[in-house]
Design an enzyme around this catalytic site. Structure first.
Site, PDB file in Angstrom:
ATOM      1  N   ASP A 165      25.522 -22.225  -4.491  1.00  0.00           N
ATOM      2  CA  ASP A 165      25.217 -21.086  -4.211  1.00  0.00           C
ATOM      3  C   ASP A 165      23.967 -20.964  -3.045  1.00  0.00           C
ATOM      4  OD1 ASP A 165      23.894 -18.431  -4.601  1.00  0.00           O
ATOM      5  OD2 ASP A 165      23.958 -18.718  -7.005  1.00  0.00           O
TER       6      ASP A 165
ATOM      7  N   PHE B  80      37.658 -13.416   2.177  1.00  0.00           N
ATOM      8  CA  PHE B  80      38.588 -12.873   3.178  1.00  0.00           C
ATOM      9  C   PHE B  80      38.197 -13.308   4.543  1.00  0.00           C
ATOM     10  CE2 PHE B  80      38.902  -8.642   5.558  1.00  0.00           C
ATOM     11  CZ  PHE B  80      40.237  -8.973   6.226  1.00  0.00           C
TER      12      PHE B  80
ATOM     13  N   LYS C 148      29.494   8.213  -4.310  1.00  0.00           N
ATOM     14  CA  LYS C 148      28.168   8.103  -3.606  1.00  0.00           C
ATOM     15  C   LYS C 148      27.860   7.108  -2.366  1.00  0.00           C
ATOM     16  CE  LYS C 148      26.133   7.258  -7.812  1.00  0.00           C
ATOM     17  NZ  LYS C 148      25.110   7.289  -8.807  1.00  0.00           N
TER      18      LYS C 148
ATOM     19  N   TYR D 108      39.543   9.423  -1.490  1.00  0.00           N
ATOM     20  CA  TYR D 108      38.276  10.198  -1.871  1.00  0.00           C
ATOM     21  C   TYR D 108      38.013  11.591  -1.001  1.00  0.00           C
ATOM     22  CZ  TYR D 108      37.717   5.785  -4.595  1.00  0.00           C
ATOM     23  OH  TYR D 108      37.727   4.924  -5.573  1.00  0.00           O
TER      24      TYR D 108
ATOM     25  N   TYR E 296      24.379  -2.202  -0.496  1.00  0.00           N
ATOM     26  CA  TYR E 296      25.139  -3.145   0.456  1.00  0.00           C
ATOM     27  C   TYR E 296      24.466  -3.046   1.898  1.00  0.00           C
ATOM     28  CZ  TYR E 296      28.591  -4.892   3.622  1.00  0.00           C
ATOM     29  OH  TYR E 296      29.124  -5.871   4.651  1.00  0.00           O
TER      30      TYR E 296
ATOM     31  N   SER F 286      30.039  -8.035  -1.031  1.00  0.00           N
ATOM     32  CA  SER F 286      30.355  -7.322  -0.001  1.00  0.00           C
ATOM     33  C   SER F 286      30.953  -5.925  -0.156  1.00  0.00           C
ATOM     34  CB  SER F 286      31.549  -8.164   0.991  1.00  0.00           C
ATOM     35  OG  SER F 286      32.652  -8.253   0.130  1.00  0.00           O
TER      36      SER F 286
ATOM     37  N   LEU G 152      32.258 -19.395  -5.162  1.00  0.00           N
ATOM     38  CA  LEU G 152      33.384 -18.991  -5.875  1.00  0.00           C
ATOM     39  C   LEU G 152      33.059 -17.797  -6.704  1.00  0.00           C
ATOM     40  CD1 LEU G 152      35.516 -22.319  -6.168  1.00  0.00           C
ATOM     41  CD2 LEU G 152      35.464 -20.757  -4.449  1.00  0.00           C
TER      42      LEU G 152
ATOM     43  N   GLU H 209      27.705  -1.146   9.268  1.00  0.00           N
ATOM     44  CA  GLU H 209      27.309  -0.299   8.257  1.00  0.00           C
ATOM     45  C   GLU H 209      25.723  -0.424   8.135  1.00  0.00           C
ATOM     46  OE1 GLU H 209      29.364  -0.326   4.521  1.00  0.00           O
ATOM     47  OE2 GLU H 209      31.177  -1.245   5.247  1.00  0.00           O
TER      48      GLU H 209
ATOM     49  N   ASN I  33      40.670   7.972   6.651  1.00  0.00           N
ATOM     50  CA  ASN I  33      41.424   7.052   5.554  1.00  0.00           C
ATOM     51  C   ASN I  33      42.663   7.760   5.193  1.00  0.00           C
ATOM     52  OD1 ASN I  33      38.858   5.761   5.270  1.00  0.00           O
ATOM     53  ND2 ASN I  33      38.252   7.012   3.448  1.00  0.00           N
TER      54      ASN I  33
END
Ligand code: NAD
Length: 319
Positions: free
Chosen positions: A60, A13, A275, A208, A151, A85, A36, A127, A250
């Site tokens: 990779d 993205f 979670k 959520y 993550y 991600s 990819l 984050e 949200n």
């Protein structure tokens, strides 16, 4: 003189939006290295795949021997977008996050150490700072790292490796930490594309918990412009926070999309919270504003209009 950039994760993205931005606004050459994965879409690179300033190498970043093929020249800069991600996937299976986000970054740092690139920008995330409550001040670059899911922990780990290579080897390395992006080319598993595509198809939209989790949304082109500025004027060893100054619950994001699409709120279905999801992110971008002159330009109501339009066109067969 024209620079040659190595962009990793350029079929995803933000990476694809960044390459498109660079090819539009500069005469730089770009080598795109992407494995990819499920998240990398060859369609994302279709607009520029035939540009004479662009080449694609399927590789990779976790495999140093594969990466060698891409390092057939010395680059002016590496911009590392390549990563797993999606927070939900990291909760289900963290393994690819550890490999791609940590080991992959390590392999690229080794390339800089070997003199294969003059500098590197690590594309990180707000984050890594963890979660805020409603009265807390936004994250600054000095906020301690406190990741709450695999993550964000893998991204924080990569940031620490970058810091250590700067401190130990005095390499020209920079970290950017951006808030939640939205815009064209985003994978439909992510929050905003899912809302748009479900609403377009009159399907239920999951919301959520109480729907009051807050994210600071930034239109992807504003993020790309910030990275370009960091590439040109950023100072080695520094961290730059990048935010959209658009804190929204949200629930409000869903309401805005439904309003713009003329769809009814009855499509919303409240479901149990997930979670590892943080309550609130908010980012203080005053450092990049003061030092590099960057500010977000695209307000949420405009950016979301473009994004909805793009997903509508894609649904109708045009990209
Ligand atoms: P994405 O999932 O859409 O794209 C990631 C790309 O990286 C894919 O094309 C994938 O094929 C590639 N990739 C994954 N593992 C790889 C590997 N081992 N080798 C080579 N390529 C690999 O992600 P995105 O949303 O475009 O995010 C890009 C970067 O920006 C990530 O590092 C992410 O942490 C960071 N970021 C994202 C956001 C956001 O809101 N999306 C916000 C802040 C920071």
């Amino acid at each position: 003189m024209s620079q040659h950039l190595l962009v990793t994760g350029g079929a995803g993205f933000i990476g694809a939006n960044f390459i498109s931005y660079i090819l539009r606004y500069t005469d730089y050459h770009v080598t795109n290295v992407d494995v990819l994965s499920y998240a990398g879409d060859i369609g994302n690179i279709s607009d520029f795949q035939h540009s004479s300033n662009y080449r694609f190498i399927k590789s990779d970043i976790t495999k140093s021997y594969e990466l060698l093929a891409a390092f057939d020249k010395k680059y002016d800069a590496i911009i590392n977008f390549a990563a797993e991600s999606h927070v939900d996937r990291s909760i289900h299976n963290a393994v690819p996050f550890i490999y791609s986000n940590i080991n992959g970054t390590f392999n690229l740092l080794q390339m800089v150490l070997k003199g294969k690139a003059k500098k590197m920008i690590q594309i990180s995330t707000d984050e890594v700072y963890g979660s805020l409550s409603s009265n807390d001040l936004p994250f600054t670059e000095e906020t301690p790292l406190a990741p709450n899911n695999p993550y964000s922990a893998s991204k924080a780990s990569a940031d620490l490796l970058v810091r250590s290579y700067y401190q130990t080897h005095q390499l020209p390395l920079i970290i950017t930490r951006c808030s939640n992006n939205y815009g064209p080319l985003q994978h439909t598993e992510k929050f905003i594309p899912k809302i748009i595509t479900n609403a377009l198809n009159n399907k239920e939209i999951p919301l959520y918990g109480d729907g009051l989790n807050i994210r600071d949304w930034i239109y992807v082109e504003d993020h790309c412009r910030a990275i370009h500025l960091v590439l040109e004027k950023g100072v080695a060893g520094q961290i730059y926070n990048i935010g959209g100054a658009e804190e929204k619950t949200n629930r409000d994001v869903i309401y805005e999309i439904l309003k713009q699409l003329g769809r009814d709120k009855s499509l919303i279905k409240y479901v149990e919270d997930r979670k590892g999801h943080d309550r609130r992110y908010a980012i203080d971008s005053s450092k990049i504003t003061k030092e590099l002159g960057w500010k977000p330009r695209i307000p949420f109501n405009k950016g979301i209009q473009h994004t909805i339009e793009w997903f509508k066109q894609r649904q109708n067969g045009a990209r």
